[in-house]
Write a protein that holds these residues in place. Structure first.
Motif, PDB file in Angstrom:
ATOM      1  N   ASN A   1      17.546   5.150 -62.422  1.00 54.74           N
ATOM      2  CA  ASN A   1      16.544   4.245 -62.287  1.00 54.74           C
ATOM      3  C   ASN A   1      17.314   2.846 -62.085  1.00 54.74           C
ATOM      4  O   ASN A   1      16.552   1.984 -62.176  1.00 54.74           O
ATOM      5  N   VAL A   2      18.708   2.869 -62.151  1.00 54.40           N
ATOM      6  CA  VAL A   2      19.295   1.675 -61.798  1.00 54.40           C
ATOM      7  C   VAL A   2      19.530   1.354 -60.228  1.00 54.40           C
ATOM      8  O   VAL A   2      19.995   2.275 -59.415  1.00 54.40           O
ATOM      9  N   LEU A   3      19.219   0.271 -59.727  1.00 52.09           N
ATOM     10  CA  LEU A   3      19.063   0.060 -58.528  1.00 52.09           C
ATOM     11  C   LEU A   3      20.032  -0.964 -57.914  1.00 52.09           C
ATOM     12  O   LEU A   3      20.196  -0.941 -56.755  1.00 52.09           O
ATOM     13  N   ALA A   4      20.489  -1.698 -58.660  1.00 52.05           N
ATOM     14  CA  ALA A   4      21.409  -2.894 -58.327  1.00 52.05           C
ATOM     15  C   ALA A   4      22.211  -3.388 -59.789  1.00 52.05           C
ATOM     16  O   ALA A   4      22.048  -3.187 -60.889  1.00 52.05           O
ATOM     17  N   ILE A   5      23.437  -3.937 -59.283  1.00 55.38           N
ATOM     18  CA  ILE A   5      24.307  -4.594 -60.115  1.00 55.38           C
ATOM     19  C   ILE A   5      24.647  -6.052 -59.971  1.00 55.38           C
ATOM     20  O   ILE A   5      25.158  -6.142 -58.616  1.00 55.38           O
ATOM     21  N   LYS A   6      24.541  -6.839 -60.454  1.00 54.75           N
ATOM     22  CA  LYS A   6      25.013  -8.221 -60.172  1.00 54.75           C
ATOM     23  C   LYS A   6      26.549  -8.115 -60.702  1.00 54.75           C
ATOM     24  O   LYS A   6      26.991  -7.893 -61.968  1.00 54.75           O
ATOM     25  N   VAL A   7      27.579  -8.371 -59.932  1.00 51.68           N
ATOM     26  CA  VAL A   7      28.897  -8.433 -60.133  1.00 51.68           C
ATOM     27  C   VAL A   7      29.583  -9.818 -60.335  1.00 51.68           C
ATOM     28  O   VAL A   7      29.479 -10.467 -59.369  1.00 51.68           O
ATOM     29  N   ALA A   8      29.862 -10.109 -61.435  1.00 50.92           N
ATOM     30  CA  ALA A   8      30.464 -11.545 -61.659  1.00 50.92           C
ATOM     31  C   ALA A   8      31.373 -11.850 -62.840  1.00 50.92           C
ATOM     32  O   ALA A   8      31.392 -12.572 -63.823  1.00 50.92           O
ATOM     33  N   PRO A   9      32.280 -11.076 -62.593  1.00 50.47           N
ATOM     34  CA  PRO A   9      33.419 -10.925 -63.565  1.00 50.47           C
ATOM     35  C   PRO A   9      34.519 -12.395 -63.081  1.00 50.47           C
ATOM     36  O   PRO A   9      35.484 -12.817 -64.146  1.00 50.47           O
ATOM     37  N   PHE A  10      34.291 -13.042 -62.193  1.00 47.54           N
ATOM     38  CA  PHE A  10      35.225 -13.984 -61.775  1.00 47.54           C
ATOM     39  C   PHE A  10      36.528 -13.332 -61.628  1.00 47.54           C
ATOM     40  O   PHE A  10      37.766 -13.965 -62.031  1.00 47.54           O
ATOM     41  N   ASN A  11      36.880 -12.265 -61.299  1.00 49.25           N
ATOM     42  CA  ASN A  11      38.106 -11.362 -61.416  1.00 49.25           C
ATOM     43  C   ASN A  11      38.205 -10.368 -60.487  1.00 49.25           C
ATOM     44  O   ASN A  11      37.371  -9.465 -60.394  1.00 49.25           O
ATOM     45  N   ARG A  12      39.325 -10.340 -59.762  1.00 49.27           N
ATOM     46  CA  ARG A  12      39.258  -9.178 -58.571  1.00 49.27           C
ATOM     47  C   ARG A  12      39.253  -7.974 -59.084  1.00 49.27           C
ATOM     48  O   ARG A  12      38.672  -6.770 -58.499  1.00 49.27           O
TER      49      ARG A  12
END
Length: 248
Positions: free
Chosen positions: A67-78
């Protein structure tokens, strides 16, 4: 003749009636967070602004949850951004789990370029579907136009993008450096956004929950600089044309 009360009047009365209890609750919250335990927890959870360090194996296991539908990716790191992509691809979840960038330091290219991760000896491409960005709390009309331009160029050019659009990445990041107070290790990242909204008339001040939080040293001058350099990315005209109606 008195003016008829508007919807904002009712809200103002509501919060005025509850202001003392709200302030007491805020003071308790600040003492809890600012105390030794709270400070240690925040230090653990949020190294500067990039959040906790999580491996690609974590993201593989996380993306495997049905039931995981989305992830916000915000590490400020490539590197850590690629870890998320790898994990999602390894979980074979790239069609189910949508990725949204929260990398305010790399907005345009995150939205414009595909990411590839290897699986079964072949590259699997993944794209960010949109953004959940603190940067987009300001100059929002310009952000909407930017996202529409990226999507339009991708559709028209079959994935090819103009050099002019790609070059916007550096300009948007330059603006973010001022808004988020990178020069002072993100001290004024919230107050900086508030300051832009205050200049547009959308906020009366730049207050934050933490009374000690405000603009960093030299941040106001940096915001002046990016306004002068990148004013075409702003939405001051849009706000000015609609402000009276919004605040009515």
């Amino acid at each position: 003749m008195t003016d008829a009360p508007g919807p904002n009047d009712a809200q103002a009365a509501y919060w005025e009636d509850r202001s003392s209890s709200w302030i007491e609750a805020e003071e308790w919250w600040l003492s809890a967070v600012a105390g030794p335990f709270g400070a240690a927890a925040l230090d653990r959870l949020q190294p500067v602004v990039g959040g906790p360090v999580l491996s690609s194996d974590f993201w593989r296991r996380f993306a495997s949850i049905p039931n995981v539908l989305a992830i916000k990716v915000a590490p400020f790191n490539r590197y850590r951004t690629i870890d998320v992509v790898r994990g999602v691809v390894e979980a074979r979840a790239e069609e189910r789990v949508f990725l949204y960038t929260g990398n305010d330091d790399h907005i345009v290219l995150d939205l414009a370029l595909p990411f590839a991760a290897m699986r079964d000896g072949a590259p699997v491409q993944v794209r960010f579907r949109g953004g959940l960005l603190g940067h987009w709390s300001v100059w929002t009309a310009g952000a909407v136009q930017l996202l529409a331009r990226i999507q339009a160029e991708l559709a028209a050019g079959h994935g090819n993008l103009s050099p002019e659009l790609l070059a916007l990445d550096a300009r948007v990041t330059d603006c973010n450096a001022a808004f988020f107070d990178v020069a002072n290790n993100f001290h004024g990242c919230i107050a900086g956004c508030h300051e832009v909204l205050r200049r547009q008339g959308l906020l009366e001040g730049i207050w934050c929950l933490d009374p000690a939080e405000g603009l960093g040293a030299g941040q106001s001058a940096e915001i002046d600089r990016v306004y002068a350099a990148h004013g075409d990315l702003a939405d001051d005209v849009f706000v000015r044309d609609n402000l009276a109606r919004w605040l009515a």
